[in-house]
Motif scaffolding. Sequence first.
Motif, mmCIF file in Angstrom:
data_model
loop_
_atom_site.group_PDB
_atom_site.id
_atom_site.type_symbol
_atom_site.label_atom_id
_atom_site.label_comp_id
_atom_site.label_asym_id
_atom_site.label_seq_id
_atom_site.Cartn_x
_atom_site.Cartn_y
_atom_site.Cartn_z
ATOM 1 N N ASP A 1 0.316 -1.564 0.223
ATOM 2 C CA ASP A 1 -0.141 0.128 -0.121
ATOM 3 C C ASP A 1 0.649 1.441 -0.014
ATOM 4 O OD1 ASP A 1 -1.431 -1.937 0.326
ATOM 5 O OD2 ASP A 1 -2.237 -1.808 2.001
ATOM 6 N N TYR A 2 2.049 1.217 0.578
ATOM 7 C CA TYR A 2 3.052 2.189 1.155
ATOM 8 C C TYR A 2 3.409 2.572 -0.240
ATOM 9 C CZ TYR A 2 6.877 5.290 2.116
ATOM 10 O OH TYR A 2 7.594 6.592 2.445
ATOM 11 N N LEU A 3 3.854 1.602 -1.226
ATOM 12 C CA LEU A 3 4.172 1.884 -2.075
ATOM 13 C C LEU A 3 3.504 2.425 -2.952
ATOM 14 C CD1 LEU A 3 6.699 -1.392 -2.658
ATOM 15 C CD2 LEU A 3 7.637 0.715 -2.241
ATOM 16 N N LYS A 4 2.852 1.599 -3.612
ATOM 17 C CA LYS A 4 1.343 2.250 -3.923
ATOM 18 C C LYS A 4 1.166 4.116 -4.122
ATOM 19 C CE LYS A 4 -2.235 -1.931 -4.792
ATOM 20 N NZ LYS A 4 -2.611 -2.355 -4.124
ATOM 21 N N GLU A 5 1.259 4.181 -2.610
ATOM 22 C CA GLU A 5 0.803 5.321 -2.766
ATOM 23 C C GLU A 5 2.188 6.537 -3.172
ATOM 24 O OE1 GLU A 5 -0.196 7.049 1.116
ATOM 25 O OE2 GLU A 5 -1.907 5.774 0.728
ATOM 26 N N LEU A 6 3.078 5.599 -2.768
ATOM 27 C CA LEU A 6 4.602 6.799 -3.887
ATOM 28 C C LEU A 6 4.676 6.148 -4.738
ATOM 29 C CD1 LEU A 6 7.441 7.552 -2.906
ATOM 30 C CD2 LEU A 6 8.338 5.111 -2.604
ATOM 31 N N PHE A 7 4.532 5.800 -5.466
ATOM 32 C CA PHE A 7 4.751 5.738 -7.016
ATOM 33 C C PHE A 7 3.389 6.383 -7.196
ATOM 34 C CE2 PHE A 7 5.571 0.537 -6.831
ATOM 35 C CZ PHE A 7 6.764 1.074 -6.627
ATOM 36 N N ALA A 8 2.248 6.538 -7.134
ATOM 37 C CA ALA A 8 1.408 7.450 -7.748
ATOM 38 C C ALA A 8 1.991 8.903 -7.177
ATOM 39 C CB ALA A 8 0.026 7.739 -6.847
ATOM 40 N N GLU A 9 1.968 8.792 -5.992
ATOM 41 C CA GLU A 9 3.136 10.470 -5.906
ATOM 42 C C GLU A 9 3.838 11.182 -7.260
ATOM 43 O OE1 GLU A 9 4.315 13.903 -5.409
ATOM 44 O OE2 GLU A 9 5.755 12.101 -4.526
ATOM 45 N N ARG A 10 4.870 9.816 -7.481
ATOM 46 C CA ARG A 10 6.327 10.178 -8.150
ATOM 47 C C ARG A 10 5.209 10.306 -10.083
ATOM 48 N NH1 ARG A 10 8.339 11.102 -3.888
ATOM 49 N NH2 ARG A 10 10.285 10.522 -3.988
ATOM 50 N N GLU A 11 4.380 9.396 -10.102
ATOM 51 C CA GLU A 11 3.789 9.322 -11.530
ATOM 52 C C GLU A 11 3.155 10.958 -11.201
ATOM 53 O OE1 GLU A 11 1.226 6.150 -12.576
ATOM 54 O OE2 GLU A 11 3.165 5.639 -13.626
ATOM 55 N N ARG A 12 2.637 11.515 -10.684
ATOM 56 C CA ARG A 12 2.538 13.554 -10.794
ATOM 57 C C ARG A 12 3.308 13.300 -10.548
ATOM 58 N NH1 ARG A 12 -1.103 11.328 -6.410
ATOM 59 N NH2 ARG A 12 0.177 12.151 -5.138
ATOM 60 N N ASN A 13 4.295 13.539 -10.011
ATOM 61 C CA ASN A 13 5.991 14.197 -9.892
ATOM 62 C C ASN A 13 7.091 13.849 -9.748
ATOM 63 O OD1 ASN A 13 6.682 16.723 -8.954
ATOM 64 N ND2 ASN A 13 5.536 17.035 -6.774
ATOM 65 N N PRO A 14 7.076 13.891 -10.997
ATOM 66 C CA PRO A 14 8.449 12.600 -11.110
ATOM 67 C C PRO A 14 9.783 13.776 -10.621
ATOM 68 C CG PRO A 14 7.244 12.809 -13.314
ATOM 69 C CD PRO A 14 7.034 13.790 -12.365
ATOM 70 N N GLN A 15 10.569 12.306 -9.867
ATOM 71 C CA GLN A 15 11.868 13.320 -9.593
ATOM 72 C C GLN A 15 12.998 12.364 -10.070
ATOM 73 O OE1 GLN A 15 11.600 14.706 -7.008
ATOM 74 N NE2 GLN A 15 9.711 15.382 -7.701
ATOM 75 N N GLU A 16 14.498 12.721 -9.407
ATOM 76 C CA GLU A 16 15.149 12.040 -10.132
ATOM 77 C C GLU A 16 15.913 11.493 -9.680
ATOM 78 O OE1 GLU A 16 18.090 13.440 -12.757
ATOM 79 O OE2 GLU A 16 16.047 14.647 -13.591
#
Length: 397
Positions: free
Chosen positions: A190-205
């Motif tokens: 669940d934690y990774l799902k949220e983290l992935f969603a966040e990074r898709e909205r807001n990609p980082q290096e």
Amino acid sequence: MISVQEVYESNFKVGAYSFFEDLRKNQPIHALSEQNGNTTWIVTQYEDVLKLLKQPSFIKDQSKLFSNAQSDDDPMEAKIFQNMMLDADPPDHRRLRKLVQPHFNPKTIKQLEPRIQDIADELIFQMSEKREDIDLINDFAFPLPIIVISELLGVPIEDRDKFRQWSNTIVSAADGEEGDFTRDIGEFIDYLKELFAERERNPQEDLISNLLQTRDEGDLLNDEELYSMIVLLIIAGHETTVNLIGNGMLALFEHPDQLNLLKEDLSLTEQAIEESLRYYSPVDFSTARWAEDDLELHDQTIKRGDLVLGSISSANRDDKQFHHAEVFDIQRKPNPHIAFGYGIHFCLGAPLARLEAKIAFKSLLTAFPNISLNQMSKPEWRQVFLLRGLNQLKVNL
Ligand code: HEM
């Protein structure tokens, strides 16, 4: 037949290495257990462990033999353990490894050196402020690699206690302790799902953002493989380098002549790290391999479908391969240990682990030239099957 429990226990007692020595001499291939007509073996001689890691007929993907291939209905909790590169054979293995290899090449890793040094310096500063009751594991060896892998992947460092728990749950499960496994893995996903969603909205290096893009752009990485990859990197990043730093420092404390030699000449650090990897190998056993064909070894038949584990710790103490294998010698040359495995599954993180350990040893011995074991408290080995590492290592600065 010795039980897994007995191997497990002997592994953490002082006599662990003499137990393996006995097996190497008297039963180089040893049947651990039998289930449904299939045997689990351990091999202990250097040459045999190498053969096991090199042989294409020892495969990683069990479902090829027992056709328990995952179904689409399997929950992600099951899938994350079935889609790791560590459990894949070519060509899937090649495809998965290629996606992350460039991030772990020695040249790319070298660029992290200043940042790793900063983290080490900050931890050393905190230790020198605290001064008393220093536990080298908790205060240094654990946080250093965790901060590094978290930054590399793009995992928020504030959440590191959660990762420690999840990671611990997963490696303890290898011992057959169910515990809160399902709940913890569920939370992890669940934690990774949220983290992935966040990074898709807001990609980082970071590596996670990079892999998310790969998933979206082609058919190189499916959803389950993405989760598996991140879980594997988090666990590998959490559970191994900490052992190298802790075990290596313990070996130096136990051999004051070698510690002094190193302090007088820090250019020996890289050799001292290789010897630590050999002497107290952080990963005790190779992960599972299944025999694809029947095979004769030391007058025993490994049957198709049998599971074979290679004892890395034993191989690295094999007198047939290493002169005076029981001696901790930081000037040992050559030192062809297999602490990082061998062949196509050779550790992806080896350049990172080596660099972190080099910075760790040098920084600790420079900042605290009088560092020594705190005699009031015995070093404690962790009770996990696959790994050799310390729970705590109390030192005086
Ligand atoms: C594979 C040991 C650090 C990532 C392996 C294997 C060993 C190993 C023995 C092979 C297992 C087998 O063939 O069954 C170690 C040791 C480390 C360390 C002793 C530290 C001292 C790391 C780090 C990372 C990492 C820091 C990543 C950040 C991996 C991966 C694989 C692997 C992804 C699978 C490679 C493949 O299947 O191609 N490691 N490791 N390791 N390691 Fe490490």
